[in-house]
Write a protein that holds these residues in place. Structure first.
Motif, PDB file in Angstrom:
ATOM      1  N   UNK A   1      -5.705 -11.008   1.491  1.00 41.43           N
ATOM      2  CA  UNK A   1      -4.091 -10.539   1.860  1.00 41.43           C
ATOM      3  C   UNK A   1      -4.091  -9.663   3.168  1.00 41.43           C
ATOM      4  N   UNK A   2      -3.098 -10.314   3.942  1.00 37.61           N
ATOM      5  CA  UNK A   2      -3.031  -9.609   5.306  1.00 37.61           C
ATOM      6  C   UNK A   2      -2.510  -8.160   5.271  1.00 37.61           C
ATOM      7  N   UNK A   3      -2.897  -7.517   6.303  1.00 42.19           N
ATOM      8  CA  UNK A   3      -2.444  -5.912   6.438  1.00 42.19           C
ATOM      9  C   UNK A   3      -0.968  -5.806   6.180  1.00 42.19           C
ATOM     10  N   UNK A   4      -0.085  -6.457   6.762  1.00 41.81           N
ATOM     11  CA  UNK A   4       1.305  -6.660   6.717  1.00 41.81           C
ATOM     12  C   UNK A   4       1.669  -6.519   5.300  1.00 41.81           C
ATOM     13  N   UNK A   5       1.207  -7.606   4.439  1.00 38.71           N
ATOM     14  CA  UNK A   5       1.492  -7.988   3.109  1.00 38.71           C
ATOM     15  C   UNK A   5       1.052  -6.707   2.234  1.00 38.71           C
ATOM     16  N   UNK A   6      -0.171  -5.985   2.713  1.00 39.94           N
ATOM     17  CA  UNK A   6      -0.479  -5.039   1.934  1.00 39.94           C
ATOM     18  C   UNK A   6       0.204  -3.969   2.074  1.00 39.94           C
ATOM     19  N   UNK A   7       0.824  -3.618   3.478  1.00 41.68           N
ATOM     20  CA  UNK A   7       1.780  -2.407   3.663  1.00 41.68           C
ATOM     21  C   UNK A   7       2.935  -2.709   2.950  1.00 41.68           C
ATOM     22  N   UNK A   8       3.624  -3.924   2.744  1.00 45.05           N
ATOM     23  CA  UNK A   8       5.038  -4.380   2.178  1.00 45.05           C
ATOM     24  C   UNK A   8       4.538  -3.745   0.537  1.00 45.05           C
ATOM     25  N   UNK A   9       3.531  -4.151   0.107  1.00 40.83           N
ATOM     26  CA  UNK A   9       3.097  -3.922  -1.484  1.00 40.83           C
ATOM     27  C   UNK A   9       3.181  -2.659  -1.620  1.00 40.83           C
ATOM     28  N   UNK A  10       2.411  -1.812  -0.946  1.00 40.07           N
ATOM     29  CA  UNK A  10       2.574  -0.308  -1.076  1.00 40.07           C
ATOM     30  C   UNK A  10       3.637   0.131  -1.042  1.00 40.07           C
ATOM     31  N   UNK A  11       4.597  -0.087  -0.182  1.00 39.44           N
ATOM     32  CA  UNK A  11       5.969   0.400  -0.058  1.00 39.44           C
ATOM     33  C   UNK A  11       6.690  -0.011  -1.279  1.00 39.44           C
ATOM     34  N   UNK A  12       6.558  -1.232  -1.788  1.00 36.36           N
ATOM     35  CA  UNK A  12       7.395  -1.852  -2.842  1.00 36.36           C
ATOM     36  C   UNK A  12       6.910  -0.840  -4.186  1.00 36.36           C
ATOM     37  N   UNK A  13       5.613  -0.327  -4.223  1.00 35.64           N
ATOM     38  CA  UNK A  13       5.000   0.288  -5.187  1.00 35.64           C
ATOM     39  C   UNK A  13       5.743   1.579  -4.995  1.00 35.64           C
ATOM     40  N   UNK A  14       5.818   2.238  -3.886  1.00 36.43           N
ATOM     41  CA  UNK A  14       6.253   3.631  -3.740  1.00 36.43           C
ATOM     42  C   UNK A  14       7.669   3.909  -4.076  1.00 36.43           C
ATOM     43  N   UNK A  15       8.340   2.624  -3.987  1.00 38.15           N
ATOM     44  CA  UNK A  15       9.751   2.700  -4.257  1.00 38.15           C
ATOM     45  C   UNK A  15       9.913   2.545  -5.721  1.00 38.15           C
ATOM     46  N   UNK A  16       8.980   1.826  -6.395  1.00 38.76           N
ATOM     47  CA  UNK A  16       9.228   1.302  -7.957  1.00 38.76           C
ATOM     48  C   UNK A  16      10.638   1.117  -8.303  1.00 38.76           C
ATOM     49  N   UNK A  17      11.271   1.353  -9.340  1.00 36.18           N
ATOM     50  CA  UNK A  17      12.758   1.053  -9.699  1.00 36.18           C
ATOM     51  C   UNK A  17      13.631   1.576  -8.678  1.00 36.18           C
ATOM     52  N   UNK A  18      13.235   2.344  -7.673  1.00 30.39           N
ATOM     53  CA  UNK A  18      14.218   2.895  -6.948  1.00 30.39           C
ATOM     54  C   UNK A  18      14.873   4.317  -7.470  1.00 30.39           C
ATOM     55  N   UNK A  19      14.546   4.523  -8.806  1.00 32.99           N
ATOM     56  CA  UNK A  19      15.031   5.896  -9.239  1.00 32.99           C
ATOM     57  C   UNK A  19      14.789   7.001  -8.405  1.00 32.99           C
ATOM     58  N   UNK A  20      13.910   7.361  -7.778  1.00 32.63           N
ATOM     59  CA  UNK A  20      13.599   8.548  -7.080  1.00 32.63           C
ATOM     60  C   UNK A  20      14.238   8.432  -5.857  1.00 32.63           C
ATOM     61  N   UNK A  21      14.446   7.339  -4.720  1.00 31.59           N
ATOM     62  CA  UNK A  21      14.983   7.509  -3.962  1.00 31.59           C
ATOM     63  C   UNK A  21      16.575   7.469  -3.939  1.00 31.59           C
ATOM     64  N   UNK A  22      16.973   7.066  -5.109  1.00 36.61           N
ATOM     65  CA  UNK A  22      18.592   7.426  -5.257  1.00 36.61           C
ATOM     66  C   UNK A  22      19.119   8.571  -5.283  1.00 36.61           C
ATOM     67  N   UNK A  23      18.079   9.549  -5.360  1.00 33.18           N
ATOM     68  CA  UNK A  23      18.577  11.005  -5.272  1.00 33.18           C
ATOM     69  C   UNK A  23      18.144  11.870  -4.282  1.00 33.18           C
ATOM     70  N   UNK A  24      17.179  11.118  -3.296  1.00 34.39           N
ATOM     71  CA  UNK A  24      17.047  11.959  -2.094  1.00 34.39           C
ATOM     72  C   UNK A  24      17.881  12.471  -1.336  1.00 34.39           C
ATOM     73  N   UNK A  25      18.210  13.549  -0.521  1.00 30.89           N
ATOM     74  CA  UNK A  25      19.231  13.875   0.179  1.00 30.89           C
ATOM     75  C   UNK A  25      18.570  13.733   1.590  1.00 30.89           C
ATOM     76  N   UNK A  26      19.438  13.081   2.754  1.00 29.31           N
ATOM     77  CA  UNK A  26      19.118  13.136   3.889  1.00 29.31           C
ATOM     78  C   UNK A  26      20.239  13.797   4.819  1.00 29.31           C
ATOM     79  N   UNK A  27      20.013  14.382   5.809  1.00 30.63           N
ATOM     80  CA  UNK A  27      20.575  15.301   6.883  1.00 30.63           C
ATOM     81  C   UNK A  27      21.267  14.264   7.504  1.00 30.63           C
ATOM     82  N   UNK A  28      22.451  14.564   7.447  1.00 26.47           N
ATOM     83  CA  UNK A  28      23.626  13.754   8.225  1.00 26.47           C
ATOM     84  C   UNK A  28      23.690  14.170   9.884  1.00 26.47           C
TER      85      UNK A  28
END
Length: 149
Positions: A1-28
């Motif tokens: 597996x290429x490095x970029x594909x590994x990176x994308x897989x890790x990213x998608x794993x970190x996102x999971x179903x998206x439940x955690x990022x939905x509640x993250x707050x970002x400073x406007x």
């Protein structure tokens, strides 16, 4: 597996179903103190990780602005990463996008976002529907319209 594909897989794993990022707050950068995807339940939301120094980010913004103009129900939270406030202010002054601009550097690093620009699409219920890493061409956002339904 290429490095970029590994990176994308890790990213998608970190996102999971998206439940955690939905509640993250970002400073406007302008207006209220913070914003999160969960603030806009009932509307499709696009989290857009971008940078002023990324030409592809600028191209994606132009297409996202068209999408939002034609489909005003979409909320776009544009999360700037690894950028100076001076450059962001200049960018905001030069571009009249109806996006919510916020700082996304910490989330970018924690989630190990594999590239810029990256868009994460959430449907009206706040469920993760689609991830776009990079900007390939102007047609990729057509998929957003069908994915958010």
């Amino acid at each position: 597996m290429k490095y970029s594909e590994n990176q994308q897989s890790r990213f998608e794993e970190a996102l999971g179903d998206g439940g955690e990022i939905v509640d993250l707050s970002f400073s406007r950068f302008i207006g209220q103190d913070s914003v999160s995807v969960s603030d806009y339940k009932g509307s499709p939301v696009i989290l857009d990780f971008w940078a002023t120094w990324s030409q592809r980010s600028a191209q994606a913004h132009a297409k996202l602005a068209e999408l939002q103009r034609d489909h005003p129900e979409y909320v776009i939270i544009a999360l700037s990463v690894k950028d100076s406030e001076e450059y962001i202010s200049q960018y905001l002054g030069e571009n009249d996008y109806d996006f919510i601009f916020a700082d996304g550097t910490q989330a970018y690093q924690e989630l190990m976002v594999p590239g810029l620009p990256t868009q994460i699409l959430f449907d009206r219920e706040g469920k993760l529907r689609k991830i776009f890493v990079g900007y390939k061409d102007e047609n990729q956002f057509e998929e957003i319209l069908t994915s958010a339904r």
